[in-house]
Design a protein around this motif. Sequence first.
Motif, PDB file in Angstrom:
ATOM      1  N   ASN A 154      -9.127  24.500 -69.630  1.00  0.00           N
ATOM      2  CA  ASN A 154      -8.870  25.956 -69.580  1.00  0.00           C
ATOM      3  C   ASN A 154      -9.879  26.974 -69.363  1.00  0.00           C
ATOM      4  N   ASP A 155     -10.966  26.286 -69.005  1.00  0.00           N
ATOM      5  CA  ASP A 155     -12.156  27.405 -68.382  1.00  0.00           C
ATOM      6  C   ASP A 155     -11.603  28.222 -67.253  1.00  0.00           C
ATOM      7  N   PHE A 156     -10.782  27.573 -66.556  1.00  0.00           N
ATOM      8  CA  PHE A 156     -10.284  28.171 -65.314  1.00  0.00           C
ATOM      9  C   PHE A 156      -8.811  28.219 -65.240  1.00  0.00           C
ATOM     10  N   ARG A 157      -8.047  29.005 -64.490  1.00  0.00           N
ATOM     11  CA  ARG A 157      -6.565  29.209 -64.448  1.00  0.00           C
ATOM     12  C   ARG A 157      -6.344  29.461 -62.937  1.00  0.00           C
ATOM     13  N   LEU A 158      -5.250  28.561 -62.647  1.00  0.00           N
ATOM     14  CA  LEU A 158      -4.920  28.366 -61.083  1.00  0.00           C
ATOM     15  C   LEU A 158      -3.553  28.960 -61.314  1.00  0.00           C
ATOM     16  N   VAL A 159      -2.823  29.587 -60.393  1.00  0.00           N
ATOM     17  CA  VAL A 159      -1.572  30.389 -60.395  1.00  0.00           C
ATOM     18  C   VAL A 159      -1.176  29.973 -58.989  1.00  0.00           C
ATOM     19  N   VAL A 160      -0.133  29.190 -58.960  1.00  0.00           N
ATOM     20  CA  VAL A 160       0.635  28.991 -57.630  1.00  0.00           C
ATOM     21  C   VAL A 160       1.941  29.493 -57.743  1.00  0.00           C
ATOM     22  N   ALA A 161       2.365  29.924 -56.552  1.00  0.00           N
ATOM     23  CA  ALA A 161       3.967  30.176 -56.267  1.00  0.00           C
ATOM     24  C   ALA A 161       4.562  28.992 -55.792  1.00  0.00           C
ATOM     25  N   VAL A 162       5.497  28.401 -56.224  1.00  0.00           N
ATOM     26  CA  VAL A 162       6.303  26.893 -55.683  1.00  0.00           C
ATOM     27  C   VAL A 162       7.605  27.678 -55.125  1.00  0.00           C
ATOM     28  N   VAL A 180      -1.406  29.057 -53.207  1.00  0.00           N
ATOM     29  CA  VAL A 180      -2.389  29.523 -54.100  1.00  0.00           C
ATOM     30  C   VAL A 180      -2.344  31.018 -54.368  1.00  0.00           C
ATOM     31  N   ARG A 181      -2.101  31.458 -55.615  1.00  0.00           N
ATOM     32  CA  ARG A 181      -1.747  33.002 -55.777  1.00  0.00           C
ATOM     33  C   ARG A 181      -3.301  33.450 -56.401  1.00  0.00           C
ATOM     34  N   PHE A 182      -3.737  32.630 -57.142  1.00  0.00           N
ATOM     35  CA  PHE A 182      -4.833  33.172 -57.959  1.00  0.00           C
ATOM     36  C   PHE A 182      -5.727  31.974 -58.452  1.00  0.00           C
ATOM     37  N   ILE A 183      -6.925  32.124 -58.551  1.00  0.00           N
ATOM     38  CA  ILE A 183      -7.871  31.089 -59.268  1.00  0.00           C
ATOM     39  C   ILE A 183      -9.025  31.882 -59.934  1.00  0.00           C
ATOM     40  N   GLY A 184      -9.304  31.573 -61.174  1.00  0.00           N
ATOM     41  CA  GLY A 184     -10.294  32.635 -61.806  1.00  0.00           C
ATOM     42  C   GLY A 184     -10.571  32.182 -63.165  1.00  0.00           C
ATOM     43  N   THR A 185     -11.542  32.587 -63.581  1.00  0.00           N
ATOM     44  CA  THR A 185     -11.921  32.419 -65.082  1.00  0.00           C
ATOM     45  C   THR A 185     -10.762  32.909 -66.084  1.00  0.00           C
ATOM     46  N   HIS A 186     -10.817  32.420 -67.055  1.00  0.00           N
ATOM     47  CA  HIS A 186      -9.850  32.914 -68.324  1.00  0.00           C
ATOM     48  C   HIS A 186      -9.968  34.262 -68.292  1.00  0.00           C
ATOM     49  N   ASN A 187     -11.133  35.047 -68.563  1.00  0.00           N
ATOM     50  CA  ASN A 187     -11.281  36.472 -68.648  1.00  0.00           C
ATOM     51  C   ASN A 187     -10.503  37.236 -67.129  1.00  0.00           C
ATOM     52  N   GLN A 188     -10.841  36.635 -66.152  1.00  0.00           N
ATOM     53  CA  GLN A 188     -10.222  37.068 -64.894  1.00  0.00           C
ATOM     54  C   GLN A 188      -8.925  37.113 -64.912  1.00  0.00           C
ATOM     55  N   TYR A 189      -8.350  35.918 -65.375  1.00  0.00           N
ATOM     56  CA  TYR A 189      -6.720  35.772 -65.496  1.00  0.00           C
ATOM     57  C   TYR A 189      -5.978  36.697 -66.344  1.00  0.00           C
ATOM     58  N   ASP A 190      -6.733  37.189 -67.649  1.00  0.00           N
ATOM     59  CA  ASP A 190      -6.328  37.976 -68.457  1.00  0.00           C
ATOM     60  C   ASP A 190      -5.976  39.499 -67.997  1.00  0.00           C
ATOM     61  N   ARG A 191      -6.840  39.746 -66.844  1.00  0.00           N
ATOM     62  CA  ARG A 191      -6.666  40.955 -66.239  1.00  0.00           C
ATOM     63  C   ARG A 191      -5.505  41.178 -65.001  1.00  0.00           C
ATOM     64  N   ILE A 192      -4.954  40.013 -64.610  1.00  0.00           N
ATOM     65  CA  ILE A 192      -3.791  40.148 -63.860  1.00  0.00           C
ATOM     66  C   ILE A 192      -2.378  39.997 -64.355  1.00  0.00           C
ATOM     67  N   ASP A 193      -1.473  40.442 -63.480  1.00  0.00           N
ATOM     68  CA  ASP A 193      -0.009  40.272 -63.712  1.00  0.00           C
ATOM     69  C   ASP A 193       0.496  38.800 -63.018  1.00  0.00           C
ATOM     70  N   VAL A 194       0.367  37.770 -63.796  1.00  0.00           N
ATOM     71  CA  VAL A 194       1.015  36.512 -63.128  1.00  0.00           C
ATOM     72  C   VAL A 194       2.265  36.466 -62.271  1.00  0.00           C
TER      73      VAL A 194
END
Length: 97
Positions: free
Chosen positions: A63-71, A80-94
């Motif tokens: 959980n150091d990093f979060r990867l968001v994919v659209a399937v 791959v829609r997003f890869i970032g740190t947990h803090n960066q993830y908190d600032r996006i709308d998944v």
Amino acid sequence: MRIIALSTLRAFWEKYSDAEIPLRAWYAMASRARWKSPADIKADYRNASFTANNRVVFNIKGNDFRLVVAVRYSQGLMFVRFIGTHNQYDRIDVETI
């Protein structure tokens, strides 16, 4: 699954070197998978989370990093829609990224 785009993951691990091995492991596993539904993903990756618009969130490196994919299950594609740190993830709308 066919994953688009490895280049996004590569650019990320060049910046965050401790993400390289876990991202390569995720890519290898997902590339071999034949996921047809969220249940198939959950069977292989228990920590995956699912949101609207067929988005799946994977926790990478404990959980150091979060990867968001659209399937697109019917086509066997993951974008791959997003890869970032947990803090960066908190600032996006998944759901819309």
